[in-house]
Design a protein around this motif. Structure first.
Motif, PDB file in Angstrom:
ATOM      1  N   ASN A  33     -26.756 -24.226  71.515  1.00 50.01           N
ATOM      2  CA  ASN A  33     -27.648 -23.972  72.501  1.00 50.01           C
ATOM      3  C   ASN A  33     -28.979 -24.261  72.755  1.00 50.01           C
ATOM      4  OD1 ASN A  33     -25.188 -21.776  73.447  1.00 50.01           O
ATOM      5  ND2 ASN A  33     -25.639 -19.710  72.451  1.00 50.01           N
ATOM      6  N   LYS A  34     -29.230 -24.926  73.720  1.00 52.87           N
ATOM      7  CA  LYS A  34     -30.214 -25.280  74.447  1.00 52.87           C
ATOM      8  C   LYS A  34     -31.020 -24.185  74.983  1.00 52.87           C
ATOM      9  CE  LYS A  34     -28.186 -28.309  76.282  1.00 52.87           C
ATOM     10  NZ  LYS A  34     -26.422 -27.618  75.502  1.00 52.87           N
ATOM     11  N   THR A  35     -32.306 -23.941  74.682  1.00 52.33           N
ATOM     12  CA  THR A  35     -33.435 -23.201  74.962  1.00 52.33           C
ATOM     13  C   THR A  35     -34.541 -23.251  75.528  1.00 52.33           C
ATOM     14  OG1 THR A  35     -34.911 -22.956  73.110  1.00 52.33           O
ATOM     15  CG2 THR A  35     -32.969 -21.216  73.155  1.00 52.33           C
ATOM     16  N   THR A  36     -35.036 -25.097  75.559  1.00 51.79           N
ATOM     17  CA  THR A  36     -36.170 -25.602  76.481  1.00 51.79           C
ATOM     18  C   THR A  36     -35.898 -26.751  76.376  1.00 51.79           C
ATOM     19  OG1 THR A  36     -38.174 -25.330  76.869  1.00 51.79           O
ATOM     20  CG2 THR A  36     -37.801 -25.620  74.341  1.00 51.79           C
ATOM     21  N   PHE A  37     -36.143 -27.635  77.359  1.00 53.23           N
ATOM     22  CA  PHE A  37     -36.303 -29.071  77.315  1.00 53.23           C
ATOM     23  C   PHE A  37     -37.875 -29.392  77.571  1.00 53.23           C
ATOM     24  CE2 PHE A  37     -34.501 -32.873  80.260  1.00 53.23           C
ATOM     25  CZ  PHE A  37     -33.689 -33.118  78.931  1.00 53.23           C
ATOM     26  N   ALA A  38     -37.853 -31.388  76.785  1.00 52.65           N
ATOM     27  CA  ALA A  38     -39.226 -32.035  77.438  1.00 52.65           C
ATOM     28  C   ALA A  38     -39.181 -32.907  77.046  1.00 52.65           C
ATOM     29  CB  ALA A  38     -40.924 -31.389  76.477  1.00 52.65           C
ATOM     30  N   GLY A  39     -40.083 -34.341  77.583  1.00 55.35           N
ATOM     31  CA  GLY A  39     -40.023 -35.613  77.035  1.00 55.35           C
ATOM     32  C   GLY A  39     -40.727 -36.213  77.496  1.00 55.35           C
ATOM     33  N   ILE A  40     -40.732 -37.040  76.891  1.00 51.35           N
ATOM     34  CA  ILE A  40     -42.607 -38.079  77.016  1.00 51.35           C
ATOM     35  C   ILE A  40     -42.225 -39.316  76.979  1.00 51.35           C
ATOM     36  CG2 ILE A  40     -43.671 -36.504  75.437  1.00 51.35           C
ATOM     37  CD1 ILE A  40     -43.575 -38.120  73.190  1.00 51.35           C
ATOM     38  N   GLN A  41     -43.059 -40.102  77.334  1.00 47.04           N
ATOM     39  CA  GLN A  41     -43.060 -41.863  77.680  1.00 47.04           C
ATOM     40  C   GLN A  41     -42.019 -42.169  78.057  1.00 47.04           C
ATOM     41  OE1 GLN A  41     -43.732 -42.541  73.586  1.00 47.04           O
ATOM     42  NE2 GLN A  41     -46.249 -43.011  73.567  1.00 47.04           N
ATOM     43  N   ASP A  42     -41.095 -43.336  77.853  1.00 45.07           N
ATOM     44  CA  ASP A  42     -39.764 -43.753  78.648  1.00 45.07           C
ATOM     45  C   ASP A  42     -38.290 -43.103  77.828  1.00 45.07           C
ATOM     46  OD1 ASP A  42     -38.095 -45.537  79.625  1.00 45.07           O
ATOM     47  OD2 ASP A  42     -38.130 -46.782  78.513  1.00 45.07           O
ATOM     48  N   SER A  43     -38.164 -41.942  78.272  1.00 46.79           N
ATOM     49  CA  SER A  43     -36.555 -42.174  77.564  1.00 46.79           C
ATOM     50  C   SER A  43     -36.970 -41.381  75.954  1.00 46.79           C
ATOM     51  CB  SER A  43     -35.298 -42.255  77.991  1.00 46.79           C
ATOM     52  OG  SER A  43     -35.746 -43.166  79.155  1.00 46.79           O
ATOM     53  N   ILE A  44     -37.860 -40.899  75.821  1.00 52.11           N
ATOM     54  CA  ILE A  44     -38.173 -39.675  74.514  1.00 52.11           C
ATOM     55  C   ILE A  44     -37.884 -38.626  74.629  1.00 52.11           C
ATOM     56  CG2 ILE A  44     -39.160 -39.400  72.158  1.00 52.11           C
ATOM     57  CD1 ILE A  44     -40.699 -42.576  72.545  1.00 52.11           C
ATOM     58  N   LEU A  45     -37.044 -37.357  74.194  1.00 54.30           N
ATOM     59  CA  LEU A  45     -36.360 -35.969  75.084  1.00 54.30           C
ATOM     60  C   LEU A  45     -36.583 -35.421  72.903  1.00 54.30           C
ATOM     61  CD1 LEU A  45     -33.284 -36.906  77.281  1.00 54.30           C
ATOM     62  CD2 LEU A  45     -36.138 -37.217  77.917  1.00 54.30           C
ATOM     63  N   PHE A  46     -37.253 -34.283  73.977  1.00 52.38           N
ATOM     64  CA  PHE A  46     -36.689 -32.517  73.135  1.00 52.38           C
ATOM     65  C   PHE A  46     -36.556 -31.699  73.640  1.00 52.38           C
ATOM     66  CE2 PHE A  46     -40.262 -35.569  72.169  1.00 52.38           C
ATOM     67  CZ  PHE A  46     -40.855 -35.574  71.172  1.00 52.38           C
ATOM     68  N   VAL A  47     -35.219 -30.707  72.813  1.00 55.43           N
ATOM     69  CA  VAL A  47     -34.880 -29.715  72.961  1.00 55.43           C
ATOM     70  C   VAL A  47     -35.183 -28.846  71.799  1.00 55.43           C
ATOM     71  CG1 VAL A  47     -33.184 -28.750  72.939  1.00 55.43           C
ATOM     72  CG2 VAL A  47     -32.974 -31.151  74.431  1.00 55.43           C
ATOM     73  N   GLY A  48     -35.401 -27.510  72.594  1.00 51.18           N
ATOM     74  CA  GLY A  48     -35.317 -26.614  71.159  1.00 51.18           C
ATOM     75  C   GLY A  48     -34.213 -25.519  71.933  1.00 51.18           C
ATOM     76  N   THR A  49     -34.160 -25.724  70.211  1.00 54.38           N
ATOM     77  CA  THR A  49     -33.095 -23.966  70.455  1.00 54.38           C
ATOM     78  C   THR A  49     -33.140 -23.248  69.554  1.00 54.38           C
ATOM     79  OG1 THR A  49     -31.765 -25.345  67.791  1.00 54.38           O
ATOM     80  CG2 THR A  49     -30.922 -26.710  69.961  1.00 54.38           C
ATOM     81  N   GLU A  50     -32.184 -22.709  68.767  1.00 58.60           N
ATOM     82  CA  GLU A  50     -32.425 -21.266  68.560  1.00 58.60           C
ATOM     83  C   GLU A  50     -32.553 -21.183  67.024  1.00 58.60           C
ATOM     84  OE1 GLU A  50     -28.349 -19.312  69.187  1.00 58.60           O
ATOM     85  OE2 GLU A  50     -29.488 -18.932  71.518  1.00 58.60           O
ATOM     86  N   ASN A  51     -32.744 -22.266  66.220  1.00 61.15           N
ATOM     87  CA  ASN A  51     -32.747 -23.011  64.903  1.00 61.15           C
ATOM     88  C   ASN A  51     -33.646 -24.008  64.625  1.00 61.15           C
ATOM     89  OD1 ASN A  51     -30.621 -24.882  65.092  1.00 61.15           O
ATOM     90  ND2 ASN A  51     -29.252 -24.011  63.803  1.00 61.15           N
ATOM     91  N   GLY A  52     -34.166 -24.310  65.974  1.00 57.67           N
ATOM     92  CA  GLY A  52     -35.103 -25.692  65.988  1.00 57.67           C
ATOM     93  C   GLY A  52     -35.405 -26.879  67.139  1.00 57.67           C
ATOM     94  N   ILE A  53     -36.106 -28.206  66.378  1.00 59.02           N
ATOM     95  CA  ILE A  53     -35.827 -28.785  67.572  1.00 59.02           C
ATOM     96  C   ILE A  53     -35.904 -29.984  67.132  1.00 59.02           C
ATOM     97  CG2 ILE A  53     -38.256 -30.161  68.747  1.00 59.02           C
ATOM     98  CD1 ILE A  53     -39.630 -27.991  67.658  1.00 59.02           C
ATOM     99  N   TRP A  54     -34.512 -30.997  68.443  1.00 56.94           N
ATOM    100  CA  TRP A  54     -34.170 -32.241  68.479  1.00 56.94           C
ATOM    101  C   TRP A  54     -34.861 -33.300  68.972  1.00 56.94           C
ATOM    102  CZ3 TRP A  54     -29.423 -32.695  65.813  1.00 56.94           C
ATOM    103  CH2 TRP A  54     -28.805 -31.357  65.378  1.00 56.94           C
ATOM    104  N   ARG A  55     -34.819 -34.665  68.572  1.00 58.31           N
ATOM    105  CA  ARG A  55     -35.288 -35.375  69.506  1.00 58.31           C
ATOM    106  C   ARG A  55     -33.843 -36.700  70.324  1.00 58.31           C
ATOM    107  NH1 ARG A  55     -40.765 -39.111  68.003  1.00 58.31           N
ATOM    108  NH2 ARG A  55     -39.342 -40.923  68.561  1.00 58.31           N
TER     109      ARG A  55
END
Length: 181
Positions: A33-55
């Protein structure tokens, strides 16, 4: 009349179909499950979840888990700095998510919103919800850019209302707070 109606239906259906043409669908997200979302520069995405952060560095096609942590409630990304809100703490990376640090915030509630103004000062909202008390929290906190020291900035907010819900910053660096009705 019938021809005009047919032309209108064709135009409307064409606009409806073409309006969705810009969305791009990727494969399933591997992190739950995704809880939050952000992006920087050219298509570098970050997703927060219930147990960590993904890129993702490829528009969300593949993902790498960067940080195993507790629940991530909010993400803010700016240049090389990524800030994620947990319960009473922030997870911070100053190198696009390669190395992470955990910083304590003077609140026991989830950090629901993180913003930065043009002076590189940070503002956060720390709020939660309990069945007994309803909406609870400490309101707004301020950091003069270092993200390590925080002070409350609730002066002028009505004490009888529930805690603030959202923050926004305009192009002049003014910070806006959304209060519940």
């Amino acid at each position: 009349m019938r021809q005009l109606l047919s032309v209108i239906i064709i135009l409307v259906s064409h606009l409806t179909v073409s309006a969705q043409g810009f969305w791009f669908t990727t494969r399933d997200f591997p992190g739950g499950n995704k809880t939050t979302f952000a992006g920087i520069q050219d298509s570098i995405l970050f997703v927060g979840t219930e147990n960590g952060i993904w890129r993702s560095e490829n528009e969300g096609y593949s993902w790498t888990k960067l940080l195993k942590s507790s629940h991530v409630y909010s993400l803010y990304a700016s240049r090389d700095t990524i800030v994620a809100g947990g319960i009473g703490k922030l997870f911070v990376s100053f190198d696009k998510g390669i190395i992470w640090d955990s910083l304590t915030v003077p609140s026991k509630y989830p950090i629901l919103k993180i913003v930065e103004n043009i002076n590189h000062d940070y503002f956060i909202i720390a709020n939660g919800f309990t069945n007994e008390e309803g909406s609870v929290g400490n309101g707004v906190f301020y950091s003069e850019g270092d993200l390590r020291s925080w002070e409350q900035r609730n002066i002028g907010l009505p004490a009888n209302l529930s805690p603030p819900e959202h923050l926004a910053v305009d192009k002049n660096g003014r910070v806006y707070i959304l209060l519940p009705d």
